[in-house]
Design a protein around this motif. Structure first.
Motif, PDB file in Angstrom:
ATOM      1  N   UNK A   1      12.060   3.709 -16.320  1.00 45.63           N
ATOM      2  CA  UNK A   1      10.638   4.043 -16.165  1.00 45.63           C
ATOM      3  C   UNK A   1      10.514   5.483 -15.654  1.00 45.63           C
ATOM      4  N   UNK A   2       9.603   6.236 -16.245  1.00 45.03           N
ATOM      5  CA  UNK A   2       9.437   7.633 -15.860  1.00 45.03           C
ATOM      6  C   UNK A   2       8.889   7.748 -14.436  1.00 45.03           C
ATOM      7  N   UNK A   3       9.282   8.825 -13.782  1.00 44.09           N
ATOM      8  CA  UNK A   3       8.824   9.037 -12.401  1.00 44.09           C
ATOM      9  C   UNK A   3       7.310   9.190 -12.341  1.00 44.09           C
ATOM     10  N   UNK A   4       6.716   9.877 -13.334  1.00 38.45           N
ATOM     11  CA  UNK A   4       5.266  10.052 -13.343  1.00 38.45           C
ATOM     12  C   UNK A   4       4.547   8.707 -13.470  1.00 38.45           C
ATOM     13  N   UNK A   5       5.129   7.779 -14.220  1.00 40.69           N
ATOM     14  CA  UNK A   5       4.520   6.450 -14.361  1.00 40.69           C
ATOM     15  C   UNK A   5       4.525   5.703 -13.030  1.00 40.69           C
ATOM     16  N   UNK A   6       5.614   5.841 -12.278  1.00 35.77           N
ATOM     17  CA  UNK A   6       5.698   5.188 -10.971  1.00 35.77           C
ATOM     18  C   UNK A   6       4.624   5.723 -10.027  1.00 35.77           C
ATOM     19  N   UNK A   7       4.413   7.043 -10.033  1.00 36.57           N
ATOM     20  CA  UNK A   7       3.390   7.637  -9.167  1.00 36.57           C
ATOM     21  C   UNK A   7       1.994   7.182  -9.581  1.00 36.57           C
ATOM     22  N   UNK A   8       1.756   7.053 -10.867  1.00 44.25           N
ATOM     23  CA  UNK A   8       0.447   6.561 -11.328  1.00 44.25           C
ATOM     24  C   UNK A   8       0.220   5.129 -10.871  1.00 44.25           C
ATOM     25  N   UNK A   9       1.249   4.285 -10.983  1.00 48.85           N
ATOM     26  CA  UNK A   9       1.136   2.900 -10.534  1.00 48.85           C
ATOM     27  C   UNK A   9       0.896   2.836  -9.033  1.00 48.85           C
ATOM     28  N   UNK A  10       1.578   3.722  -8.286  1.00 44.46           N
ATOM     29  CA  UNK A  10       1.363   3.761  -6.841  1.00 44.46           C
ATOM     30  C   UNK A  10      -0.074   4.155  -6.520  1.00 44.46           C
ATOM     31  N   UNK A  11      -0.604   5.160  -7.264  1.00 44.18           N
ATOM     32  CA  UNK A  11      -1.994   5.578  -7.029  1.00 44.18           C
ATOM     33  C   UNK A  11      -2.982   4.469  -7.304  1.00 44.18           C
ATOM     34  N   UNK A  12      -2.756   3.700  -8.359  1.00 41.32           N
ATOM     35  CA  UNK A  12      -3.646   2.579  -8.678  1.00 41.32           C
ATOM     36  C   UNK A  12      -3.586   1.513  -7.588  1.00 41.32           C
ATOM     37  N   UNK A  13      -2.370   1.215  -7.117  1.00 46.70           N
ATOM     38  CA  UNK A  13      -2.215   0.204  -6.073  1.00 46.70           C
ATOM     39  C   UNK A  13      -2.879   0.643  -4.774  1.00 46.70           C
ATOM     40  N   UNK A  14      -2.693   1.918  -4.376  1.00 40.02           N
ATOM     41  CA  UNK A  14      -3.329   2.406  -3.152  1.00 40.02           C
ATOM     42  C   UNK A  14      -4.838   2.410  -3.271  1.00 40.02           C
ATOM     43  N   UNK A  15      -5.344   2.696  -4.478  1.00 37.68           N
ATOM     44  CA  UNK A  15      -6.789   2.645  -4.683  1.00 37.68           C
ATOM     45  C   UNK A  15      -7.342   1.243  -4.548  1.00 37.68           C
ATOM     46  N   UNK A  16      -6.588   0.230  -5.026  1.00 39.86           N
ATOM     47  CA  UNK A  16      -7.029  -1.163  -4.900  1.00 39.86           C
ATOM     48  C   UNK A  16      -7.004  -1.621  -3.447  1.00 39.86           C
ATOM     49  N   UNK A  17      -6.056  -1.085  -2.643  1.00 46.24           N
ATOM     50  CA  UNK A  17      -5.937  -1.502  -1.248  1.00 46.24           C
ATOM     51  C   UNK A  17      -6.926  -0.762  -0.356  1.00 46.24           C
ATOM     52  N   UNK A  18      -6.977   0.563  -0.477  1.00 48.97           N
ATOM     53  CA  UNK A  18      -7.772   1.381   0.436  1.00 48.97           C
ATOM     54  C   UNK A  18      -9.120   1.795  -0.131  1.00 48.97           C
ATOM     55  N   UNK A  19      -9.323   1.611  -1.420  1.00 51.21           N
ATOM     56  CA  UNK A  19     -10.565   2.082  -2.036  1.00 51.21           C
ATOM     57  C   UNK A  19     -10.404   3.484  -2.567  1.00 51.21           C
ATOM     58  N   UNK A  20     -11.158   3.811  -3.607  1.00 51.66           N
ATOM     59  CA  UNK A  20     -11.051   5.122  -4.209  1.00 51.66           C
ATOM     60  C   UNK A  20     -11.928   6.155  -3.530  1.00 51.66           C
ATOM     61  N   UNK A  21     -11.820   7.406  -3.982  1.00 51.16           N
ATOM     62  CA  UNK A  21     -12.624   8.486  -3.412  1.00 51.16           C
ATOM     63  C   UNK A  21     -14.111   8.243  -3.651  1.00 51.16           C
ATOM     64  N   UNK A  22     -14.461   7.658  -4.785  1.00 53.50           N
ATOM     65  CA  UNK A  22     -15.865   7.412  -5.072  1.00 53.50           C
ATOM     66  C   UNK A  22     -16.492   6.539  -3.985  1.00 53.50           C
ATOM     67  N   UNK A  23     -15.756   5.522  -3.567  1.00 49.40           N
ATOM     68  CA  UNK A  23     -16.266   4.612  -2.542  1.00 49.40           C
ATOM     69  C   UNK A  23     -16.411   5.321  -1.204  1.00 49.40           C
ATOM     70  N   UNK A  24     -15.470   6.221  -0.880  1.00 48.92           N
ATOM     71  CA  UNK A  24     -15.527   6.938   0.397  1.00 48.92           C
ATOM     72  C   UNK A  24     -16.705   7.912   0.433  1.00 48.92           C
ATOM     73  N   UNK A  25     -16.925   8.638  -0.648  1.00 46.12           N
ATOM     74  CA  UNK A  25     -18.051   9.570  -0.683  1.00 46.12           C
ATOM     75  C   UNK A  25     -19.382   8.846  -0.557  1.00 46.12           C
ATOM     76  N   UNK A  26     -19.482   7.654  -1.104  1.00 47.00           N
ATOM     77  CA  UNK A  26     -20.747   6.923  -1.067  1.00 47.00           C
ATOM     78  C   UNK A  26     -21.123   6.490   0.341  1.00 47.00           C
ATOM     79  N   UNK A  27     -20.153   6.495   1.271  1.00 49.18           N
ATOM     80  CA  UNK A  27     -20.414   6.018   2.636  1.00 49.18           C
ATOM     81  C   UNK A  27     -20.509   7.153   3.643  1.00 49.18           C
ATOM     82  N   UNK A  28     -20.591   8.381   3.193  1.00 47.61           N
ATOM     83  CA  UNK A  28     -20.629   9.511   4.117  1.00 47.61           C
ATOM     84  C   UNK A  28     -21.862   9.485   5.023  1.00 47.61           C
ATOM     85  N   UNK A  29     -23.003   9.097   4.492  1.00 44.89           N
ATOM     86  CA  UNK A  29     -24.226   9.065   5.310  1.00 44.89           C
ATOM     87  C   UNK A  29     -24.091   8.018   6.412  1.00 44.89           C
ATOM     88  N   UNK A  30     -23.589   6.834   6.064  1.00 47.56           N
ATOM     89  CA  UNK A  30     -23.357   5.803   7.080  1.00 47.56           C
ATOM     90  C   UNK A  30     -22.329   6.269   8.104  1.00 47.56           C
TER      91      UNK A  30
END
Length: 354
Positions: A1-30
């Protein structure tokens, strides 16, 4: 498996656990609302713009944060010289983090306030406007702003805060000077001009500069500005940890000078052993004159370097926020993240160093 594929999978997993940037920006006012609720008298707010779309969505523009305990520490325990600068953020949305720092009584960096926005004249004006507001409300007026002469800083200060004295960082000036005049020993020549403290010594250094480099280098220094401006001079969590650590350290210290300052005094005493006693001077010569006169050197250290000032700097706390799942339901609008910015060409793999 390519190293770039592993990093992409890691990014998807971290987004599912911690939430993506879109979700964080939406809560800035709160986030700003809860931060001010937990840390009374703190300043925190964000701005946005309305997109020209049928739904009229709101898009994040900037955020300004100033913790009350940090700001009180600046006013009560730090000298009036503050530095302003900014660095570019990495990621899909990039942006710039603008901040203000000072030096505490132990000669350590003290972070005061931070803001995220694009770096241009408009954002610097907005930044300095709010900085001036919270600083002038304290009644203290002995402030001086130091910068690296980044485009937009000087005109913004002239417009928003024209009476505040300004200074320039000589380290950044030296970098610009060496790029303009890439000749050997330019580093030594530059500091021979900026490190002088008397008019006679300055004229002597300028004459030497003219002889070595030419008239163009002398004009370069004149175009910088007035001579008095030359000087040689996860934010919330980092601020909380650093503030709490130094607060505990300050409680263990007795009255007197801070450790770094005491160490500097001892170094000057050692360096003065090879000097003769002069009635006036600086550095090891002045230290030797004090010892020759039977004076205690620590009695002549400025009061800003005392343990009392250090304790005043870190008096107070930055309270943590609750987990996002425990936040109350607030009737605030949701923000969209800024537009994704991608540079032309392949991303650089090497870190840019000065």
């Amino acid at each position: 498996m390519a190293e770039s594929t592993v990093y992409k999978m890691k990014g998807i997993a971290m987004g599912m656990i911690q939430g993506g940037h879109d979700d964080l920006y939406s809560k800035f006012i709160d986030y700003c609302y809860l931060l001010k609720e937990r840390n009374l008298e703190s300043v925190a707010f964000c701005t946005w713009k309305v997109l020209q779309q049928p739904e009229k969505p709101l898009q994040f523009k900037s955020i300004f944060i100033s913790f009350a305990s940090k700001f009180r520490g600046l006013v009560q325990g730090c000298r009036g010289l503050v530095g302003v600068d900014g660095f570019h953020l990495k990621g899909n949305y990039e942006g710039v983090l603008l901040f203000v720092v000072s030096i505490d009584a132990n000669n350590e960096i003290f972070l005061v306030v931070a803001m995220v926005d694009l770096e241009n004249k408009s954002s610097w004006c907005w930044f300095f406007h709010h900085l001036k507001t919270i600083i002038t409300e304290t009644g203290r007026e002995d402030w001086t702003i130091m910068s690296d002469r980044q485009k937009g800083i000087d005109p913004s200060l002239d417009r928003v805060w024209p009476k505040v004295p300004m200074r320039y960082c000589a380290r950044h000036l030296c970098k610009n000077f060496k790029s303009e005049y890439p000749v050997m020993l330019m580093h030594k020549v530059f500091w021979s001009v900026t490190n002088v403290f008397a008019e006679f010594s300055f004229r002597k250094a300028i004459t030497k500069l003219h002889a070595l480099v030419g008239l163009g280098a002398v004009k370069w220094f004149k175009e910088i500005g007035p001579l008095v401006r030359w000087t040689n001079g996860g934010v919330r969590r980092i601020a909380m940890v650093r503030h709490a650590t130094r607060q505990q350290r300050s409680e263990e210290r007795v009255e007197g000078l801070c450790p770094n300052i005491r160490e500097r005094v001892r170094d000057l005493i050692k360096e003065s052993r090879s000097c003769h006693a002069y009635p006036a001077g600086r550095g090891e010569h002045g230290m030797r004159a004090l010892l020759h006169a039977g004076k205690e050197p620590t009695d002549y250290v400025n009061e800003w370097y005392s343990v009392a000032r250090y304790k005043a700097t870190y008096n107070g706390n930055i309270l943590p926020l609750l987990d996002k799942e425990q936040w109350p339901k607030l009737d605030n609008p949701k923000l969209l993240p800024p537009p994704i910015k991608r540079s032309v060409g392949r991303p650089s793999r090497n870190r840019r160093r000065e």
